[in-house]
Design a protein around this motif. Structure first.
Motif, PDB file in Angstrom:
ATOM      1  N   ARG A   1      37.456 -45.104  58.362  1.00 40.58           N
ATOM      2  CA  ARG A   1      37.485 -45.083  56.668  1.00 40.58           C
ATOM      3  C   ARG A   1      37.965 -46.111  56.066  1.00 40.58           C
ATOM      4  N   THR A   2      38.289 -47.017  56.697  1.00 34.61           N
ATOM      5  CA  THR A   2      39.207 -47.836  55.845  1.00 34.61           C
ATOM      6  C   THR A   2      38.519 -49.012  54.565  1.00 34.61           C
ATOM      7  N   ALA A   3      37.468 -48.841  54.942  1.00 29.19           N
ATOM      8  CA  ALA A   3      36.330 -50.698  54.433  1.00 29.19           C
ATOM      9  C   ALA A   3      35.002 -48.954  53.376  1.00 29.19           C
ATOM     10  N   ASP A   4      34.876 -50.090  52.126  1.00 26.64           N
ATOM     11  CA  ASP A   4      33.477 -49.725  50.647  1.00 26.64           C
ATOM     12  C   ASP A   4      32.464 -50.078  51.764  1.00 26.64           C
ATOM     13  N   ARG A   5      32.515 -52.182  51.769  1.00 27.27           N
ATOM     14  CA  ARG A   5      31.186 -52.470  52.473  1.00 27.27           C
ATOM     15  C   ARG A   5      32.325 -53.488  53.455  1.00 27.27           C
ATOM     16  N   ALA A   6      30.258 -53.646  55.066  1.00 21.83           N
ATOM     17  CA  ALA A   6      30.881 -54.805  55.732  1.00 21.83           C
ATOM     18  C   ALA A   6      29.709 -55.197  55.992  1.00 21.83           C
ATOM     19  N   ARG A   7      29.666 -56.063  56.886  1.00 21.42           N
ATOM     20  CA  ARG A   7      29.285 -57.444  56.758  1.00 21.42           C
ATOM     21  C   ARG A   7      28.829 -58.103  57.682  1.00 21.42           C
ATOM     22  N   THR A   8      27.674 -57.821  58.653  1.00 25.82           N
ATOM     23  CA  THR A   8      27.488 -58.776  59.948  1.00 25.82           C
ATOM     24  C   THR A   8      26.708 -59.546  60.199  1.00 25.82           C
ATOM     25  N   ASP A   9      26.992 -61.244  60.207  1.00 26.67           N
ATOM     26  CA  ASP A   9      25.805 -62.539  59.555  1.00 26.67           C
ATOM     27  C   ASP A   9      25.825 -62.959  61.097  1.00 26.67           C
ATOM     28  N   ARG A  10      24.721 -62.540  61.862  1.00 23.94           N
ATOM     29  CA  ARG A  10      24.266 -63.176  63.410  1.00 23.94           C
ATOM     30  C   ARG A  10      25.180 -63.143  64.717  1.00 23.94           C
ATOM     31  N   VAL A  11      25.774 -61.703  64.349  1.00 22.44           N
ATOM     32  CA  VAL A  11      26.701 -61.500  65.828  1.00 22.44           C
ATOM     33  C   VAL A  11      26.079 -60.225  66.434  1.00 22.44           C
ATOM     34  N   LEU A  12      25.148 -59.465  65.672  1.00 14.33           N
ATOM     35  CA  LEU A  12      24.776 -58.318  66.697  1.00 14.33           C
ATOM     36  C   LEU A  12      23.914 -59.405  67.753  1.00 14.33           C
ATOM     37  N   GLN A  13      23.033 -59.770  67.371  1.00 14.91           N
ATOM     38  CA  GLN A  13      22.754 -60.691  68.597  1.00 14.91           C
ATOM     39  C   GLN A  13      23.067 -61.623  69.819  1.00 14.91           C
ATOM     40  N   HIS A  14      24.533 -61.083  69.872  1.00 20.78           N
ATOM     41  CA  HIS A  14      25.285 -61.718  70.637  1.00 20.78           C
ATOM     42  C   HIS A  14      26.079 -60.502  71.390  1.00 20.78           C
ATOM     43  N   VAL A  15      26.784 -59.568  71.164  1.00 21.13           N
ATOM     44  CA  VAL A  15      27.670 -58.556  71.481  1.00 21.13           C
ATOM     45  C   VAL A  15      26.256 -57.785  72.839  1.00 21.13           C
ATOM     46  N   ALA A  16      27.679 -57.335  73.282  1.00 18.54           N
ATOM     47  CA  ALA A  16      27.380 -56.499  75.028  1.00 18.54           C
ATOM     48  C   ALA A  16      26.554 -54.914  74.303  1.00 18.54           C
ATOM     49  N   ASP A  17      26.719 -54.391  73.175  1.00 15.89           N
ATOM     50  CA  ASP A  17      26.347 -53.895  72.996  1.00 15.89           C
ATOM     51  C   ASP A  17      26.103 -53.375  71.222  1.00 15.89           C
ATOM     52  N   PRO A  18      24.745 -53.538  71.119  1.00 15.89           N
ATOM     53  CA  PRO A  18      25.187 -53.197  69.351  1.00 15.89           C
ATOM     54  C   PRO A  18      24.884 -51.957  69.025  1.00 15.89           C
ATOM     55  N   ALA A  19      24.638 -50.959  70.118  1.00 13.61           N
ATOM     56  CA  ALA A  19      24.999 -49.765  69.580  1.00 13.61           C
ATOM     57  C   ALA A  19      25.571 -48.868  69.379  1.00 13.61           C
ATOM     58  N   LEU A  20      26.624 -49.318  70.093  1.00 11.48           N
ATOM     59  CA  LEU A  20      28.692 -49.056  70.942  1.00 11.48           C
ATOM     60  C   LEU A  20      28.723 -49.717  68.830  1.00 11.48           C
ATOM     61  N   ALA A  21      28.699 -50.523  68.754  1.00  9.09           N
ATOM     62  CA  ALA A  21      29.560 -51.441  67.598  1.00  9.09           C
ATOM     63  C   ALA A  21      28.530 -51.775  66.141  1.00  9.09           C
TER      64      ALA A  21
END
Length: 258
Positions: free
Chosen positions: A107-127
């Motif tokens: 519960r650190t943040a109010d807003r978050a963004r990812t921009d063309r990042v999840l297409q590259h990660v090992a486990d999008p669901a975990l992220a």
């Protein structure tokens, strides 16, 4: 197979990110993502997979001097670049970290963004579960991802276009269909998904498209992987470099709320 119309050398990763960010297309969708984030003064905003810090200044402007912006990236070189570029932004910090295991409390943040990042990660669901963990209740996540299975490049031989897109989908991008999957994956991670925005940029200039798609480099790899023959690749590139050009791919902006 080689065409002098297109790049053959792989660009430096940071230079490539800067080049893409400078395009009208990129400025347009990034502006839409920022609007959808609906950042308020004093909030804490995360840029996850921040790269060399392209979007940190706009987030800092949105949170104002009373807020906080935290960029996280897994690559030390891009973290160093982002820190240097935001050294005069006192509300911005940049951290080395893994999106699957964020170096942030619950519960650190109010807003978050990812921009063309999840297409590259090992486990999008975990992220996504990890992002949900670090957002406060009522927080908002805005993600922007292409769906490479929608890539269309016009060619008189439609079979070559299908083979090229199949190679990109199968081999080039780890999570090539992530754009269409994001609403389902975000819901599974505990988010509500109030909005999905589909944008389909159309490229009419082959050289401009090449700066983003790496047409010749990708074609060479498709030949090596057996998706195209040398002869077919030659015909493919010859037409792309000389004939009327059209390419399109669907890009999804997905808004999720914790």
């Amino acid at each position: 197979m080689t065409s002098t119309a297109f790049e053959t050398a792989t660009p430096d990763p940071i230079a490539y990110l800067d080049r893409v960010a400078a395009t009208d297309l990129s400025r347009s969708y990034k502006g839409r993502m920022l609007d959808e984030l609906d950042i308020r003064p004093g909030q804490t905003a995360l840029d996850l997979g921040c790269g060399p810090g392209t979007d940190l200044a706009s987030l800092a402007q949105a949170v104002t001097a009373t807020g906080t912006v935290i960029g996280v990236d897994h690559d030390q070189a891009t973290v160093d670049a982002a820190r240097e570029r935001t050294s005069d932004q006192h509300t911005v910090t940049v951290r080395l970290g893994d999106i699957h295991d964020l170096p942030l409390p619950d519960r650190t943040a109010d807003r978050a963004r990812t921009d063309r990042v999840l297409q590259h990660v090992a486990d999008p669901a975990l992220a996504l579960r990890e992002i949900h963990r670090v957002l406060r209740p009522g927080g908002r996540l805005v993600m922007g991802e292409p769906d490479w299975d929608t890539l269309t490049i016009d060619h008189p031989d439609s079979g070559l276009s299908r083979a090229y897109t199949q190679y990109v989908t199968d081999k080039v991008v780890r999570n090539s269909r992530i754009g269409r999957q994001l609403p389902r994956l975000a819901t599974g991670a505990g988010f509500a998904v109030p909005s999905v925005i589909a944008i389909t940029p159309v490229f009419r200039d082959a050289q401009a498209a090449d700066k983003i798609l790496g047409l010749e480099r990708t074609t060479q790899r498709a030949v090596a992987a057996g998706y195209l023959t040398e002869e077919a690749a030659g015909r493919w590139l010859d037409h792309l470099s000389t004939g009327p050009f059209l390419a399109a791919v669907t890009f999804y902006i997905v808004v999720a709320e914790s």
